[in-house]
Design an enzyme around this catalytic site. Sequence first.
Site, PDB file in Angstrom:
ATOM      1  N   GLY A   1      -4.814  -2.445   1.765  1.00 55.00           N
ATOM      2  CA  GLY A   1      -3.987  -1.337   0.978  1.00 55.00           C
ATOM      3  C   GLY A   1      -2.863  -0.868   1.414  1.00 55.00           C
TER       4      GLY A   1
ATOM      5  N   PRO B   1      -1.524  -3.467  -4.080  1.00 53.18           N
ATOM      6  CA  PRO B   1      -0.513  -2.478  -4.105  1.00 53.18           C
ATOM      7  C   PRO B   1      -1.081  -1.194  -4.249  1.00 53.18           C
ATOM      8  CG  PRO B   1       0.500  -4.552  -5.241  1.00 53.18           C
ATOM      9  CD  PRO B   1      -0.948  -4.740  -4.699  1.00 53.18           C
TER      10      PRO B   1
ATOM     11  N   HIS C   1       4.793  11.210  -5.503  1.00 47.09           N
ATOM     12  CA  HIS C   1       3.835  11.429  -4.329  1.00 47.09           C
ATOM     13  C   HIS C   1       3.638  12.470  -3.501  1.00 47.09           C
ATOM     14  CE1 HIS C   1       3.133   6.909  -5.162  1.00 47.09           C
ATOM     15  NE2 HIS C   1       2.181   7.108  -4.598  1.00 47.09           N
TER      16      HIS C   1
ATOM     17  N   LYS D   1       3.767  10.953   2.393  1.00 50.88           N
ATOM     18  CA  LYS D   1       3.908   9.547   2.418  1.00 50.88           C
ATOM     19  C   LYS D   1       5.140   8.934   3.191  1.00 50.88           C
ATOM     20  CE  LYS D   1       3.979   5.834  -1.020  1.00 50.88           C
ATOM     21  NZ  LYS D   1       2.991   4.980  -0.255  1.00 50.88           N
TER      22      LYS D   1
ATOM     23  N   GLY E   1      -7.796   2.043  10.354  1.00 53.34           N
ATOM     24  CA  GLY E   1      -6.957   3.128   9.752  1.00 53.34           C
ATOM     25  C   GLY E   1      -8.095   4.358   9.269  1.00 53.34           C
TER      26      GLY E   1
ATOM     27  N   GLY F   1       4.559   1.119  -2.917  1.00 57.20           N
ATOM     28  CA  GLY F   1       4.091  -0.103  -3.163  1.00 57.20           C
ATOM     29  C   GLY F   1       3.952  -0.379  -4.543  1.00 57.20           C
TER      30      GLY F   1
HETATM   31  N1  LIG Z   1      -3.380   0.377  -2.177  1.00 55.55           N
HETATM   32  C1  LIG Z   1      -3.737   1.524  -2.567  1.00 55.55           C
HETATM   33  O1  LIG Z   1      -4.393   1.674  -3.485  1.00 55.55           O
HETATM   34  C2  LIG Z   1      -3.351   2.587  -1.611  1.00 55.55           C
HETATM   35  C3  LIG Z   1      -2.631   2.298  -0.488  1.00 55.55           C
HETATM   36  N2  LIG Z   1      -2.299   3.296   0.445  1.00 55.55           N
HETATM   37  C4  LIG Z   1      -1.446   2.968   1.565  1.00 55.55           C
HETATM   38  O2  LIG Z   1      -2.416   2.890   2.699  1.00 55.55           O
HETATM   39  C5  LIG Z   1      -1.441   3.390   3.825  1.00 55.55           C
HETATM   40  C6  LIG Z   1      -2.191   4.302   4.491  1.00 55.55           C
HETATM   41  O3  LIG Z   1      -2.106   5.745   3.493  1.00 55.55           O
HETATM   42  P1  LIG Z   1      -2.660   7.511   4.169  1.00 55.55           P
HETATM   43  O4  LIG Z   1      -4.182   6.926   4.266  1.00 55.55           O
HETATM   44  O5  LIG Z   1      -2.036   8.043   3.302  1.00 55.55           O
HETATM   45  O6  LIG Z   1      -1.757   7.197   5.348  1.00 55.55           O
HETATM   46  P2  LIG Z   1      -2.362   8.017   6.739  1.00 55.55           P
HETATM   47  O7  LIG Z   1      -1.099   8.318   7.774  1.00 55.55           O
HETATM   48  O8  LIG Z   1      -3.132   9.340   6.525  1.00 55.55           O
HETATM   49  O9  LIG Z   1      -3.323   7.082   7.486  1.00 55.55           O
HETATM   50  C7  LIG Z   1      -2.988   5.850   8.173  1.00 55.55           C
HETATM   51  C8  LIG Z   1      -3.919   5.781   9.487  1.00 55.55           C
HETATM   52  O10 LIG Z   1      -3.841   4.479  10.037  1.00 55.55           O
HETATM   53  C9  LIG Z   1      -3.710   4.867  11.534  1.00 55.55           C
HETATM   54  N3  LIG Z   1      -3.184   3.666  12.286  1.00 55.55           N
HETATM   55  C10 LIG Z   1      -1.769   3.562  12.254  1.00 55.55           C
HETATM   56  N4  LIG Z   1      -1.777   2.123  13.091  1.00 55.55           N
HETATM   57  C11 LIG Z   1      -3.041   1.949  13.260  1.00 55.55           C
HETATM   58  C12 LIG Z   1      -3.343   0.562  13.941  1.00 55.55           C
HETATM   59  N5  LIG Z   1      -2.707  -0.149  14.543  1.00 55.55           N
HETATM   60  N6  LIG Z   1      -4.799   0.404  14.083  1.00 55.55           N
HETATM   61  C13 LIG Z   1      -5.690   1.518  13.586  1.00 55.55           C
HETATM   62  N7  LIG Z   1      -5.338   2.586  12.760  1.00 55.55           N
HETATM   63  C14 LIG Z   1      -3.917   2.865  12.782  1.00 55.55           C
HETATM   64  C15 LIG Z   1      -2.837   6.125  11.523  1.00 55.55           C
HETATM   65  O11 LIG Z   1      -3.222   6.837  12.824  1.00 55.55           O
HETATM   66  P3  LIG Z   1      -2.198   7.837  13.301  1.00 55.55           P
HETATM   67  O12 LIG Z   1      -2.269   9.031  12.363  1.00 55.55           O
HETATM   68  O13 LIG Z   1      -2.523   8.104  14.908  1.00 55.55           O
HETATM   69  O14 LIG Z   1      -0.707   7.097  13.221  1.00 55.55           O
HETATM   70  C16 LIG Z   1      -3.699   6.808  10.554  1.00 55.55           C
HETATM   71  O15 LIG Z   1      -4.876   7.434  10.937  1.00 55.55           O
HETATM   72  C17 LIG Z   1       0.028   3.591   3.279  1.00 55.55           C
HETATM   73  O16 LIG Z   1       0.831   2.551   3.357  1.00 55.55           O
HETATM   74  C18 LIG Z   1      -0.332   3.957   1.769  1.00 55.55           C
HETATM   75  O17 LIG Z   1       0.690   3.588   1.001  1.00 55.55           O
HETATM   76  C19 LIG Z   1      -2.801   4.694   0.210  1.00 55.55           C
HETATM   77  C20 LIG Z   1      -3.440   4.903  -0.912  1.00 55.55           C
HETATM   78  C21 LIG Z   1      -3.918   4.028  -1.834  1.00 55.55           C
HETATM   79  O1  LIG Z   2       0.811   6.467  -0.044  1.00 56.28           O
HETATM   80  C1  LIG Z   2      -0.122   6.769  -0.857  1.00 56.28           C
HETATM   81  O2  LIG Z   2      -0.520   7.777  -1.174  1.00 56.28           O
HETATM   82  C2  LIG Z   2      -0.348   5.657  -1.977  1.00 56.28           C
HETATM   83  N1  LIG Z   2       0.374   4.457  -1.487  1.00 56.28           N
HETATM   84  C3  LIG Z   2       0.139   3.183  -2.426  1.00 56.28           C
HETATM   85  C4  LIG Z   2       1.687   2.803  -2.892  1.00 56.28           C
HETATM   86  O3  LIG Z   2       2.569   3.036  -2.122  1.00 56.28           O
HETATM   87  O4  LIG Z   2       1.722   2.486  -4.090  1.00 56.28           O
HETATM   88  C5  LIG Z   2      -0.660   3.396  -3.614  1.00 56.28           C
HETATM   89  C6  LIG Z   2      -0.840   4.766  -4.257  1.00 56.28           C
HETATM   90  O5  LIG Z   2       0.412   5.105  -4.934  1.00 56.28           O
HETATM   91  C7  LIG Z   2      -1.144   5.742  -3.099  1.00 56.28           C
END
Ligand SMILES: NC(=O)C1=CN([C@@H]2O[C@H](COP(=O)(O)OP(=O)(O)OC[C@H]3O[C@@H](n4cnc5c(N)ncnc54)[C@H](OP(=O)(O)O)[C@@H]3O)[C@@H](O)[C@H]2O)C=CC1
Ligand SMILES: O=C(O)C1=N[C@H](C(=O)O)C[C@H](O)C1
EC number: 1.17.1.8
Length: 250
Positions: free
Chosen positions: A78, A106, A135, A139, A10, A145
Amino acid sequence: MSKLRVAVIGAKGRIGSEAVRAVEAAEDLELVAALGRGDSPETLSDSGAQVAVELTTPDSVMDNVAYCVGHGVHAVVGTTGWTEERLARLEGELESSPGTGVLIAPNFSIGAVLTMKFAERAAKYFESVEVVELHHPRKADAPSGTATRTAQLIAAARAAAGRAPQPDATATALDGARGADVDGVPVHSVRLRGLLAHQEVLLGGEGETLTIRHDSLHHSSFMPGILLGVRRVVDTPGLTFGLEHFLDLN
Ligand SMILES: NC(=O)C1=CN([C@@H]2O[C@H](COP(=O)(O)OP(=O)(O)OC[C@H]3O[C@@H](n4cnc5c(N)ncnc54)[C@H](OP(=O)(O)O)[C@@H]3O)[C@@H](O)[C@H]2O)C=CC1
Ligand SMILES: O=C(O)C1=N[C@H](C(=O)O)C[C@H](O)C1
């Protein structure tokens, strides 16, 4: 000492691209693969990665983590979307690869982890509690989460304390007006341009309220937690749910 070999899945996403930079900047880590959608999973095993950081989408995460576990690659996850059923499936996969560690967090930010712990601690003292998560509008999932986990922890703490259900006289309501019900805790989701990731836990008792609020203002807030997860997961076989297990919070 040799560097820990890390892949990011990702890697072009909002948090994934920040994780790529954080891994590249860490002296003890080496970025050996950066996978986007459409890249073959073999890229991961061919790269010799010891740990994969998974930051994709709820639709992709299960297959990616299963691939990691099947190939003995530790995973720091994540991505959201972890239901009880999904966790049980992952536990089953880990049984076939007992030396492999998976951390599902999460939220990787220290403030968000503390918010969850403070809310869990406070829950039994208050009659009412509701969670509001706010958010950015790109999103894909709601509730977040983090909010789901927060509500689950609060509900478990209330149940353990024998707390009655919350007072709520609502007799008529538009769909969604009282939020999503997560184990009896209302969770409200706001999507607003200008925001990144924010959460408020509102607790109410006779004549007083307590508000616990956390704000992630930049994706950099998640990076220390991701790097800690990468360094710790290699010595922590099995499933770890929540970054708090890698922090000294007692
Ligand atoms: N735990 C934490 O602290 C955090 C968790 N998150 C979570 O992380 C996830 C991603 O968030 P965010 O970065 O904002 O989302 P984005 O949509 O910006 O990024 C997700 C990326 O993953 C790519 N992708 C999808 N499927 C695949 C695959 N099979 N293999 C490789 N790449 C893939 C997407 O490509 P494409 O665009 O081509 O679909 C995209 O580039 C969410 O579930 C979010 O809630 C986010 C921030 C903090
Ligand atoms: O999608 C986001 O941006 C985030 N996703 C996570 C969540 O769903 O809790 C963590 C953070 O809130 C950012």
